[in-house]
Design a protein around this motif. Structure first.
Motif, PDB file in Angstrom:
ATOM      1  N   PHE A  36      13.572 -36.173  13.288  1.00 26.62           N
ATOM      2  CA  PHE A  36      13.497 -36.684  14.194  1.00 26.62           C
ATOM      3  C   PHE A  36      14.386 -36.379  15.264  1.00 26.62           C
ATOM      4  O   PHE A  36      15.579 -37.335  14.891  1.00 26.62           O
ATOM      5  CB  PHE A  36      12.321 -38.074  14.777  1.00 26.62           C
ATOM      6  CG  PHE A  36      11.173 -37.312  13.690  1.00 26.62           C
ATOM      7  CD1 PHE A  36       9.900 -37.572  14.545  1.00 26.62           C
ATOM      8  CD2 PHE A  36      10.711 -38.220  12.708  1.00 26.62           C
ATOM      9  CE1 PHE A  36       8.827 -37.239  13.767  1.00 26.62           C
ATOM     10  CE2 PHE A  36       9.969 -38.342  11.878  1.00 26.62           C
ATOM     11  CZ  PHE A  36       8.511 -37.409  11.740  1.00 26.62           C
ATOM     12  N   PHE A  65       2.406 -41.293  15.417  1.00 28.13           N
ATOM     13  CA  PHE A  65       2.273 -40.159  16.383  1.00 28.13           C
ATOM     14  C   PHE A  65       3.864 -40.641  16.644  1.00 28.13           C
ATOM     15  O   PHE A  65       4.192 -41.844  17.184  1.00 28.13           O
ATOM     16  CB  PHE A  65       1.679 -40.428  17.419  1.00 28.13           C
ATOM     17  CG  PHE A  65      -0.046 -39.008  17.145  1.00 28.13           C
ATOM     18  CD1 PHE A  65      -0.179 -38.205  17.964  1.00 28.13           C
ATOM     19  CD2 PHE A  65      -0.741 -39.964  15.922  1.00 28.13           C
ATOM     20  CE1 PHE A  65      -1.398 -37.860  17.060  1.00 28.13           C
ATOM     21  CE2 PHE A  65      -1.664 -39.319  15.936  1.00 28.13           C
ATOM     22  CZ  PHE A  65      -2.163 -37.897  16.382  1.00 28.13           C
ATOM     23  N   GLN A 119       9.578 -38.511  20.826  1.00 25.77           N
ATOM     24  CA  GLN A 119      11.173 -38.485  21.036  1.00 25.77           C
ATOM     25  C   GLN A 119      11.143 -38.221  22.432  1.00 25.77           C
ATOM     26  O   GLN A 119      10.492 -37.762  23.775  1.00 25.77           O
ATOM     27  CB  GLN A 119      11.525 -36.883  20.620  1.00 25.77           C
ATOM     28  CG  GLN A 119      11.067 -36.652  19.176  1.00 25.77           C
ATOM     29  CD  GLN A 119      11.620 -35.316  18.588  1.00 25.77           C
ATOM     30  OE1 GLN A 119      11.380 -35.690  16.943  1.00 25.77           O
ATOM     31  NE2 GLN A 119      12.161 -34.174  18.953  1.00 25.77           N
ATOM     32  N   LEU A 135       8.944 -34.638  23.628  1.00 26.80           N
ATOM     33  CA  LEU A 135       8.172 -34.107  22.195  1.00 26.80           C
ATOM     34  C   LEU A 135       7.706 -34.561  21.645  1.00 26.80           C
ATOM     35  O   LEU A 135       7.793 -36.423  21.736  1.00 26.80           O
ATOM     36  CB  LEU A 135       9.149 -33.776  21.068  1.00 26.80           C
ATOM     37  CG  LEU A 135       9.235 -32.351  21.885  1.00 26.80           C
ATOM     38  CD1 LEU A 135       9.750 -31.582  20.262  1.00 26.80           C
ATOM     39  CD2 LEU A 135       7.866 -31.115  22.631  1.00 26.80           C
ATOM     40  N   ARG A 191       5.462 -35.847  18.131  1.00 27.56           N
ATOM     41  CA  ARG A 191       5.378 -35.186  17.205  1.00 27.56           C
ATOM     42  C   ARG A 191       4.344 -35.451  15.619  1.00 27.56           C
ATOM     43  O   ARG A 191       4.609 -37.381  16.421  1.00 27.56           O
ATOM     44  CB  ARG A 191       6.687 -34.595  16.271  1.00 27.56           C
ATOM     45  CG  ARG A 191       7.516 -33.850  17.487  1.00 27.56           C
ATOM     46  CD  ARG A 191       9.095 -33.446  16.750  1.00 27.56           C
ATOM     47  NE  ARG A 191       9.005 -33.112  15.678  1.00 27.56           N
ATOM     48  CZ  ARG A 191       9.517 -32.811  15.148  1.00 27.56           C
ATOM     49  NH1 ARG A 191      10.815 -33.639  14.415  1.00 27.56           N
ATOM     50  NH2 ARG A 191       9.791 -32.043  13.256  1.00 27.56           N
ATOM     51  N   VAL A 211       6.419 -33.556   8.469  1.00 31.04           N
ATOM     52  CA  VAL A 211       6.253 -33.842  10.023  1.00 31.04           C
ATOM     53  C   VAL A 211       5.706 -32.116  10.570  1.00 31.04           C
ATOM     54  O   VAL A 211       5.868 -30.629  10.442  1.00 31.04           O
ATOM     55  CB  VAL A 211       7.083 -33.865  10.463  1.00 31.04           C
ATOM     56  CG1 VAL A 211       7.306 -33.784  11.942  1.00 31.04           C
ATOM     57  CG2 VAL A 211       8.382 -35.094   9.862  1.00 31.04           C
ATOM     58  N   ASN A 212       4.495 -32.245  11.070  1.00 30.07           N
ATOM     59  CA  ASN A 212       3.868 -30.938  11.908  1.00 30.07           C
ATOM     60  C   ASN A 212       4.804 -30.064  12.539  1.00 30.07           C
ATOM     61  O   ASN A 212       5.353 -30.671  13.882  1.00 30.07           O
ATOM     62  CB  ASN A 212       2.789 -30.785  13.117  1.00 30.07           C
ATOM     63  CG  ASN A 212       1.489 -31.503  11.895  1.00 30.07           C
ATOM     64  OD1 ASN A 212       1.507 -31.933  10.444  1.00 30.07           O
ATOM     65  ND2 ASN A 212      -0.101 -31.749  12.454  1.00 30.07           N
ATOM     66  N   SER A 213       4.613 -28.930  12.129  1.00 30.60           N
ATOM     67  CA  SER A 213       5.959 -27.847  12.778  1.00 30.60           C
ATOM     68  C   SER A 213       5.820 -28.055  14.508  1.00 30.60           C
ATOM     69  O   SER A 213       6.486 -28.005  15.468  1.00 30.60           O
ATOM     70  CB  SER A 213       5.919 -26.574  12.118  1.00 30.60           C
ATOM     71  OG  SER A 213       4.927 -26.044  12.374  1.00 30.60           O
ATOM     72  N   THR A 214       4.624 -27.898  15.068  1.00 32.26           N
ATOM     73  CA  THR A 214       3.785 -27.957  16.485  1.00 32.26           C
ATOM     74  C   THR A 214       4.185 -29.151  16.516  1.00 32.26           C
ATOM     75  O   THR A 214       3.096 -29.958  16.556  1.00 32.26           O
ATOM     76  CB  THR A 214       2.958 -26.665  16.232  1.00 32.26           C
ATOM     77  OG1 THR A 214       2.548 -25.483  15.750  1.00 32.26           O
ATOM     78  CG2 THR A 214       2.009 -26.774  17.500  1.00 32.26           C
ATOM     79  N   PRO A 215       5.055 -29.584  17.544  1.00 29.80           N
ATOM     80  CA  PRO A 215       4.555 -30.853  18.575  1.00 29.80           C
ATOM     81  C   PRO A 215       2.934 -30.793  18.931  1.00 29.80           C
ATOM     82  O   PRO A 215       2.006 -30.174  19.248  1.00 29.80           O
ATOM     83  CB  PRO A 215       5.492 -30.785  19.503  1.00 29.80           C
ATOM     84  CG  PRO A 215       5.959 -29.580  19.786  1.00 29.80           C
ATOM     85  CD  PRO A 215       5.550 -28.850  18.587  1.00 29.80           C
ATOM     86  N   ASN A 228       4.093 -31.216  24.749  1.00 25.13           N
ATOM     87  CA  ASN A 228       5.676 -30.888  24.945  1.00 25.13           C
ATOM     88  C   ASN A 228       5.363 -31.260  26.339  1.00 25.13           C
ATOM     89  O   ASN A 228       4.951 -30.854  27.092  1.00 25.13           O
ATOM     90  CB  ASN A 228       5.794 -29.497  24.562  1.00 25.13           C
ATOM     91  CG  ASN A 228       7.220 -29.451  24.970  1.00 25.13           C
ATOM     92  OD1 ASN A 228       8.089 -29.838  25.739  1.00 25.13           O
ATOM     93  ND2 ASN A 228       7.682 -28.254  24.563  1.00 25.13           N
ATOM     94  N   ASP A 242      -4.757 -31.825  16.010  1.00 23.80           N
ATOM     95  CA  ASP A 242      -2.631 -32.771  15.946  1.00 23.80           C
ATOM     96  C   ASP A 242      -2.324 -31.606  16.805  1.00 23.80           C
ATOM     97  O   ASP A 242      -0.632 -31.543  16.859  1.00 23.80           O
ATOM     98  CB  ASP A 242      -2.731 -30.761  14.397  1.00 23.80           C
ATOM     99  CG  ASP A 242      -2.979 -32.412  13.549  1.00 23.80           C
ATOM    100  OD1 ASP A 242      -3.569 -33.458  13.627  1.00 23.80           O
ATOM    101  OD2 ASP A 242      -2.927 -31.360  12.175  1.00 23.80           O
TER     102      ASP A 242
END
Length: 472
Positions: A30, A45, A48, A52, A54, A62-66, A69, A121
């Motif tokens: 992160f 959740f 950041q 983001l 995430r 950790v999911n690659s897609t936020p 954003n 998600d």
């Protein structure tokens, strides 16, 4: 499977009860995590600061897609950025959640977003702004937002920044004040706000709780409490509704405030800048001290490398009985975990280096997590003094212990040990080994020096158990 990457063990004592605070690495990678929360399910959740949100899954992935954003609409750096996240109490049915960020002008924004109806998600990219609060400086933005047990959204606002609250925002309740008249939203600086997101007042995207202390005074209906400097983190005890506020100090004290439930509706004054902690800071023109609410605990600023209190949570989980009836928090600079009990007794851990703890988090079961803003790691907070008993109570055994040359791991036949990790006392991972699918495995220790170690096993159902090992 989540992997145990890091274990820190620090012995603390509380009235004859002892526990060993351990940080189990739960999620990595992160960037400047500043908030951890849940939406009523097993996901965490992670906010950041750069914009983001995430998703950290229960298995540590950790999911690659936020999830969302907001990096293009915020100003980040220093104390600015995407700072807060709160899910609506009825999120499961309405899909609403709320964020706190500083926009490109540097002002605080409270906005509502919603989850994508076709993908839990991912959130919809467009939100609705509820409030924009003018910020005179770049620091002391607060950031936390939380739903209280009353269903209202609480918003912690700092005093607007600089140092010493030079415009006196925290104590000000006058819209005609020269520092507020041209920027009316600055009346909210240094305050705890409380709004009703389920109703709307004329011209607004939210309403006012009828019990707010200034609900009949135009321009300040949102204010619930005054006299805060920078309430970077606050939280509610989810079992009884108590409110805990960690307010960052000026030059002398960091303070922790507790307001017992049911929360009063009479207009609390936490004292800043008349008082810093319970010490006089600048009492000119201030109301009497007996009208103020003073902290239940304070500690000296800049002593033992402290610099800024990081509020946490009152432990409401069930996994670690030794944590129950205690509030867990930290300081941004000294990397130590602090625990305060119901008698006001505080214990400090040793240092967990290279982390800078910026936020704590709570999962759906009340178990606690902490984020290292510099390491980018989310840790689960565990009591490793239970490890040996949990290890044995779940049908596992390690023998001989102490050992010379090798030891055996004997498994519960219904839940086999599949992997073993061995750590030294600093938390350094010394080696890992995948185990055969047998009830018993032998582990060579000839490469280990004499001393004490910690052994963690991962089992077929994905859980981890740990115990101590002595090599002679």
């Amino acid at each position: 499977m989540k992997t145990l990457l890091l274990f820190f063990f620090i012995l603390l004592s509380f009235f004859g009860h002892s526990q060993t605070i351990a940080l189990q690495s739960f999620g990595i990678g992160f960037s400047s995590p500043v908030e951890i929360t849940n939406a009523g399910d097993s996901r965490l959740f992670v906010v950041q600061k750069g914009g983001l949100i995430r998703i950290l899954n229960a298995n540590g992935t950790v999911n690659s897609t936020p999830f969302l954003n907001l990096s293009t609409i915020i100003s980040s750096g220093g104390e600015r950025g995407l700072l807060g996240l709160a899910f609506h109490p009825n999120y499961a049915t309405n899909g609403y959640f709320f964020v706190n960020y500083t926009n490109t002008a540097g002002d605080t924004v409270i906005a509502r977003y919603s989850v994508n109806s076709g993908n839990p998600d991912v959130a919809n990219a467009t939100g609705t702004i509820l409030m924009t609060i003018s910020q005179p400086y770049s620091n002391h933005n607060g950031g936390s937002i939380k739903f209280g047990p009353d269903g209202f959204l609480y918003i912690g606002m700092g005093d607007g920044g600089s140092g010493g609250d030079p415009q006196g925002y925290s104590q000000n309740l006058s819209l005609t004040n020269s520092n507020v008249a041209s920027n009316p939203s600055r009346i909210y600086l240094g305050k705890m706000l409380r709004i009703d997101v389920n109703t709307t007042a004329p011209g607004l995207n939210y309403g006012f709780p009828s019990t707010n202390p200034y609900v009949n005074e135009a321009g300040k209906q949102e204010i619930w409490a005054i006299g805060l400097r920078n309430p970077w983190k606050f939280s509610f005890n989810r079992l009884n509704g108590d409110l805990w506020i960690a307010d960052v100090g000026q030059n002398a004290f960091e303070e922790l405030n507790k307001i017992a439930s049911p929360l009063p509706n009479t207009g609390i004054n936490f004292g800043w800048k008349c008082y810093e902690g319970n010490a006089t800071y600048n009492a000119t023109g201030c109301n009497p001290a007996n009208t103020m609410t003073f902290p239940i605990y304070q500690y000296p600023l800049y002593s033992n490398n402290t610099c800024s209190i990081t509020g946490g949570y009152f432990y409401t989980g069930s996994t670690y009985p030794n944590f129950q009836n205690k509030y867990i928090f930290s300081d941004y600079c000294d990397n130590r975990i602090r625990i305060i009990d119901n008698n006001g007794v505080v214990s400090n851990s040793a240092t967990f280096p290279n982390n800078a703890f910026a936020t704590f988090g709570e999962d759906m079961n009340g178990e606690l997590y902490v984020a290292g803003i510099t390491s980018g790691t989310i840790f689960k907070i565990i009591d490793s003094s239970l490890s040996t008993s949990e290890f044995e109570n779940n049908g596992f055994s390690l023998y001989p212990n102490p050992t010379k040359g090798s030891f055996n791991i004997k498994s519960n036949t219904s839940n086999l040990a599949t992997k073993i990790d061995v750590f030294d006392l600093t938390g350094k991972l010394l080696f890992s080994k995948k185990l055969d699918a047998n009830p018993e495995n032998s582990i060579d220790t000839n490469l280990l020096s004499k001393g004490m170690y910690f052994v963690s096993i991962e089992t077929t159902d994905g859980t981890n158990f740990s115990t101590k090992l002595v090599v002679e």
